[in-house]
Design a protein around this motif. Structure first.
Motif, PDB file in Angstrom:
ATOM      1  N   THR A  44       0.806  -1.225   0.000  1.00  0.00           N
ATOM      2  CA  THR A  44       0.000   0.000   0.000  1.00  0.00           C
ATOM      3  C   THR A  44       0.837   1.272   0.000  1.00  0.00           C
ATOM      4  O   THR A  44       0.283   2.378   0.023  1.00  0.00           O
ATOM      5  CB  THR A  44      -0.932   0.022   1.222  1.00  0.00           C
ATOM      6  N   ARG A  51       2.492  -2.730   6.507  1.00  0.00           N
ATOM      7  CA  ARG A  51       1.412  -3.712   6.464  1.00  0.00           C
ATOM      8  C   ARG A  51       1.261  -4.320   5.082  1.00  0.00           C
ATOM      9  O   ARG A  51       1.507  -3.669   4.071  1.00  0.00           O
ATOM     10  CB  ARG A  51       0.081  -3.060   6.856  1.00  0.00           C
ATOM     11  N   LYS A  52       0.851  -5.591   5.072  1.00  0.00           N
ATOM     12  CA  LYS A  52       0.450  -6.243   3.835  1.00  0.00           C
ATOM     13  C   LYS A  52      -1.072  -6.230   3.761  1.00  0.00           C
ATOM     14  O   LYS A  52      -1.754  -6.330   4.779  1.00  0.00           O
ATOM     15  CB  LYS A  52       0.931  -7.701   3.806  1.00  0.00           C
ATOM     16  N   VAL A  53      -1.595  -6.126   2.554  1.00  0.00           N
ATOM     17  CA  VAL A  53      -3.033  -6.238   2.328  1.00  0.00           C
ATOM     18  C   VAL A  53      -3.259  -7.418   1.398  1.00  0.00           C
ATOM     19  O   VAL A  53      -2.609  -7.530   0.354  1.00  0.00           O
ATOM     20  CB  VAL A  53      -3.608  -4.942   1.714  1.00  0.00           C
ATOM     21  N   LYS A  76     -10.534   2.854   0.784  1.00  0.00           N
ATOM     22  CA  LYS A  76      -9.388   2.945   1.683  1.00  0.00           C
ATOM     23  C   LYS A  76      -9.781   2.749   3.142  1.00  0.00           C
ATOM     24  O   LYS A  76      -9.035   2.149   3.916  1.00  0.00           O
ATOM     25  CB  LYS A  76      -8.690   4.301   1.511  1.00  0.00           C
ATOM     26  N   VAL A  79     -10.162  -0.947   3.875  1.00  0.00           N
ATOM     27  CA  VAL A  79      -8.854  -1.602   3.894  1.00  0.00           C
ATOM     28  C   VAL A  79      -8.077  -1.225   5.148  1.00  0.00           C
ATOM     29  O   VAL A  79      -7.457  -2.069   5.798  1.00  0.00           O
ATOM     30  CB  VAL A  79      -8.054  -1.239   2.628  1.00  0.00           C
ATOM     31  N   GLU A  80      -8.134   0.048   5.515  1.00  0.00           N
ATOM     32  CA  GLU A  80      -7.382   0.525   6.676  1.00  0.00           C
ATOM     33  C   GLU A  80      -7.865  -0.127   7.968  1.00  0.00           C
ATOM     34  O   GLU A  80      -7.076  -0.394   8.877  1.00  0.00           O
ATOM     35  CB  GLU A  80      -7.499   2.044   6.783  1.00  0.00           C
ATOM     36  N   SER A  82      -9.226  -3.116   8.189  1.00  0.00           N
ATOM     37  CA  SER A  82      -9.173  -4.573   8.099  1.00  0.00           C
ATOM     38  C   SER A  82      -8.140  -5.129   9.073  1.00  0.00           C
ATOM     39  O   SER A  82      -7.238  -4.403   9.521  1.00  0.00           O
ATOM     40  CB  SER A  82      -8.832  -5.003   6.671  1.00  0.00           C
ATOM     41  N   PRO A  84      -4.986  -6.222  10.707  1.00  0.00           N
ATOM     42  CA  PRO A  84      -3.620  -5.916  10.269  1.00  0.00           C
ATOM     43  C   PRO A  84      -2.758  -7.165  10.121  1.00  0.00           C
ATOM     44  O   PRO A  84      -2.932  -8.150  10.837  1.00  0.00           O
ATOM     45  CB  PRO A  84      -3.089  -5.011  11.382  1.00  0.00           C
ATOM     46  N   LEU A  99      -9.836 -12.192   8.587  1.00  0.00           N
ATOM     47  CA  LEU A  99      -9.926 -11.358   7.389  1.00  0.00           C
ATOM     48  C   LEU A  99     -11.215 -11.627   6.618  1.00  0.00           C
ATOM     49  O   LEU A  99     -11.940 -10.694   6.241  1.00  0.00           O
ATOM     50  CB  LEU A  99      -8.715 -11.616   6.490  1.00  0.00           C
TER      51      LEU A  99
END
Length: 250
Positions: A44, A51-53, A76, A79-80, A82, A84, A99
């Protein structure tokens, strides 16, 4: 139309939602039973540092191959907030549970959808069935592996080392890995070949080695792989005919 694509070539694609860039593709995770891509790993950049998404392929609503964009319907803020996952943290089933629950995605590991099929939006009334199916699974559950890590593995034939895995070729509809791209530096420097995943005899994850039931001599004489030319059915037929193997499409 289905095409076979290089995993390495898709790295660097942009993940977009509503025209806004959320990040870029940095890796892919696949399960080590079906060898199907389960997550697209997104870097990101600065807005979620460290962090990985993870995005399941089913959540990619459109792929613009020409402009190298993957389009999703996430924003966003979603996602933010979600669960971590740090950049160096492995993906566990416990994390996947959190998740998929957060987004309301149907877990791919539930009985009946392991072979590449994807479904989204779990209904609350289905949650008990999902838990029951998960509890009934055997103890030998698939482990999610990083393509970036496995692409560095050594390839071993019947008679010794062949070379190194450099890339994977996957179906862009099912996201199943069909071929390994191998540099045959151990037996013939400079040559690259494709080996079907179905020819893999076993994998030693602890030794970082992939074993195939083929000889170095046979692989040395096999059709050369040119990454500038798409892998089409004509090439696949010639490859399988050379090895005397039945095509997976038959």
């Amino acid at each position: 139309m289905t095409m076979l694509r290089s995993i390495n070539d898709i790295k660097g694609y942009s993940l977009k939602s509503g025209g806004e860039a959320l990040g870029t593709v940095s890796d892919f995770n696949f399960d080590d039973h079906e060898w199907t891509i389960r997550h697209v790993v997104i870097d990101t950049g600065g807005w979620l540092t460290g962090r990985k998404v993870l995005i399941p392929p089913a959540e990619i609503k459109k792929t613009d191959w020409e402009n190298q964009d993957l389009v999703v319907e996430l924003n966003k803020d979603e996602v933010e907030k979600s669960p971590p996952l740090s950049a160096d943290e492995p993906v566990s089933r416990q994390y996947e549970d959190r998740l998929y629950s957060y987004y309301g995605w149907h877990p791919y590991w539930v009985s009946g959808i392991m072979s590449g099929a994807y479904t989204t939006a779990v209904n609350p009334s289905d949650e008990e069935d999902v838990r029951s199916a998960d509890e009934d699974e055997s103890q030998e559950k698939p482990i999610v592996r990083s393509c970036k890590e496995v692409i560095k593995y050594r390839l071993e034939g019947i008679d010794g080392e062949i070379g190194d895995v450099e890339d994977f070729i996957a179906d862009d509809q099912t996201w199943q890995i069909l071929y390994l791209v191998v540099s045959t530096g151990r037996i013939l420097p400079g040559k690259k070949v494709l080996l079907a995943k179905m020819w893999v005899d076993r994998v030693s994850w602890s030794e970082s080695k992939i074993y195939v039931d083929l000889t170095g001599k046979k692989i040395k004489e096999s059709p050369e792989f040119d990454r500038s030319i798409p892998v089409d059915r004509d090439y696949e037929e010639r490859l399988f005919e050379f090895y005397g193997r039945k095509g997976y499409w038959l």
